[in-house]
Write an enzyme that holds these catalytic residues in place. Structure first.
Site, PDB file in Angstrom:
ATOM      1  N   ASP A 112     172.704  44.856 -30.377  1.00 36.18           N
ATOM      2  CA  ASP A 112     172.935  46.147 -30.370  1.00 36.18           C
ATOM      3  C   ASP A 112     174.143  46.579 -30.332  1.00 36.18           C
ATOM      4  OD1 ASP A 112     170.143  46.143 -30.305  1.00 36.18           O
ATOM      5  OD2 ASP A 112     170.051  46.481 -27.965  1.00 36.18           O
ATOM      6  N   LYS A 113     174.503  47.786 -30.813  1.00 42.18           N
ATOM      7  CA  LYS A 113     175.997  48.297 -30.795  1.00 42.18           C
ATOM      8  C   LYS A 113     176.664  47.989 -29.378  1.00 42.18           C
ATOM      9  CE  LYS A 113     178.509  52.806 -31.038  1.00 42.18           C
ATOM     10  NZ  LYS A 113     178.672  54.311 -30.965  1.00 42.18           N
TER      11      LYS A 113
END
Length: 326
Positions: free
Chosen positions: A138-139
């Protein structure tokens, strides 16, 4: 730009009676099953000069010929983005991704991603699906990722991930004081109420997460987790599902709850951390070329370490104020 692929091989007698796509995967192991099936359907792969369907069976001795072209993915522009390369050779690269870096371009993030940086650093990777990205973080999750630099390495790593032989260990800080480690075996699917979130759902995909305690604080727990599967947001969803969401998680942690009599430093940090406290600490896999099992580790990022120090300070301060005076 395109890459020309021309191969041929005889169907071994011991594979006689199997489906064409299964045989192709065995005799051309450098390419993914989905690519081989696509080439069979398009007629780029022939059996004794004839076009066949993937499910048709061979009997042994037939000549498989493959003549196709792989186009480079030119939808994304190379960008000079600094990358923390932990390891690299002709087949793979292991990257320590910082929090805040998006892995793959999508709506709202068409540039400035890890993929853009990979295309700049390794121009030839444009001929590999998704610029060699075989799994994602995830970012706002930091830590280790492996990238395939060739089609052969890509196919091999995809197979390892599907066989669950890649070891992925994470560290996180969960809200709540756990008493013991364990595992969460619960299917994950799209949240029916909002497309932005995942959830444990009856019709979801199988997912299994192991976790154990590293250290326990007054109202938080430092944990180590190991993935058996790789579903979207898996750790974040599973930990929230059992009542221990990750600190700073904007999707699954819910409303901020501060521990009683927390130090000002802890209050400030919990209010302003700004991301889920999750780091991909350790990665292990079989090298696609050498066959050697290799392991890499990544130090915890500075903000993670600072949070642990503040939690420890809060613990000590609370003990000092609650100890009886004689």
């Amino acid at each position: 730009m395109t890459e020309r692929i021309e191969l041929e091989a005889r169907v071994p007698d011991e594979l006689g009676g199997k489906r064409l796509d299964q045989i192709a995967a065995a005799v051309f192991p450098d390419y993914s099953r989905s690519s081989l099936q696509s080439w069979i359907r398009s007629g780029d792969m022939k059996v004794d000069g004839k076009v066949c369907k993937p499910k048709e069976k061979c009997f042994g001795g037939e000549l498989l010929t493959l003549a196709t072209e792989v186009e480079n993915d030119d939808r994304w522009e190379p960008e000079d983005i600094p990358l923390d390369i932990i390891y690299e050779d002709e087949a793979i690269a292991v990257i320590n991704k910082p929090a805040g870096l998006v892995v793959h371009p999508a709506a709202g993030n068409y540039s400035g991603t890890l993929l853009n940086g990979l295309l700049y650093r390794y121009p030839d990777i444009a001929s590999v699906p998704r610029a060699g990205i075989v799994h994602r973080l995830d970012k706002d999750t930091s830590g280790l990722m492996v990238v395939a630099k060739t089609l052969a390495a890509h196919a091999d790593l995809v197979d390892q991930l599907q066989e669950r032989s890649v070891s992925r260990e994470y560290e996180a800080v969960a809200i709540g004081s756990m008493t013991t480690g364990g595992e969460v075996e619960a299917p994950i699917g799209r949240n029916p109420a909002t497309r932005l979130k995942m959830a444990v759902t009856e019709g979801g995909k199988y997912a299994l997460t192991h976790y154990r305690i590293i250290d326990r604080y007054r109202a938080h727990t430092h944990i180590r987790l190991q993935l058996e599967t790789g579903r979207t947001h898996q750790i974040r969803v599973h930990m929230a599902h059992i009542g221990y969401p990750l600190v700073g998680d904007p999707l699954y942690a819910g409303r901020l709850k501060l521990p009683k009599a927390a130090t000002p430093e802890l209050v400030d940090m919990l209010r302003n951390f700004g991301r889920q406290v999750l780091h991909a600490r350790r990665l292990g896999l079989v090298h696609p070329v050498s066959g050697e099992y290799m392991v890499w580790e990544s130090d915890l990022p500075a903000d993670f370490v600072e949070l642990l120090e503040v939690l420890e300070g809060d613990q000590q301060a609370y003990v000092e104020t609650t100890e009886p005076v004689f």
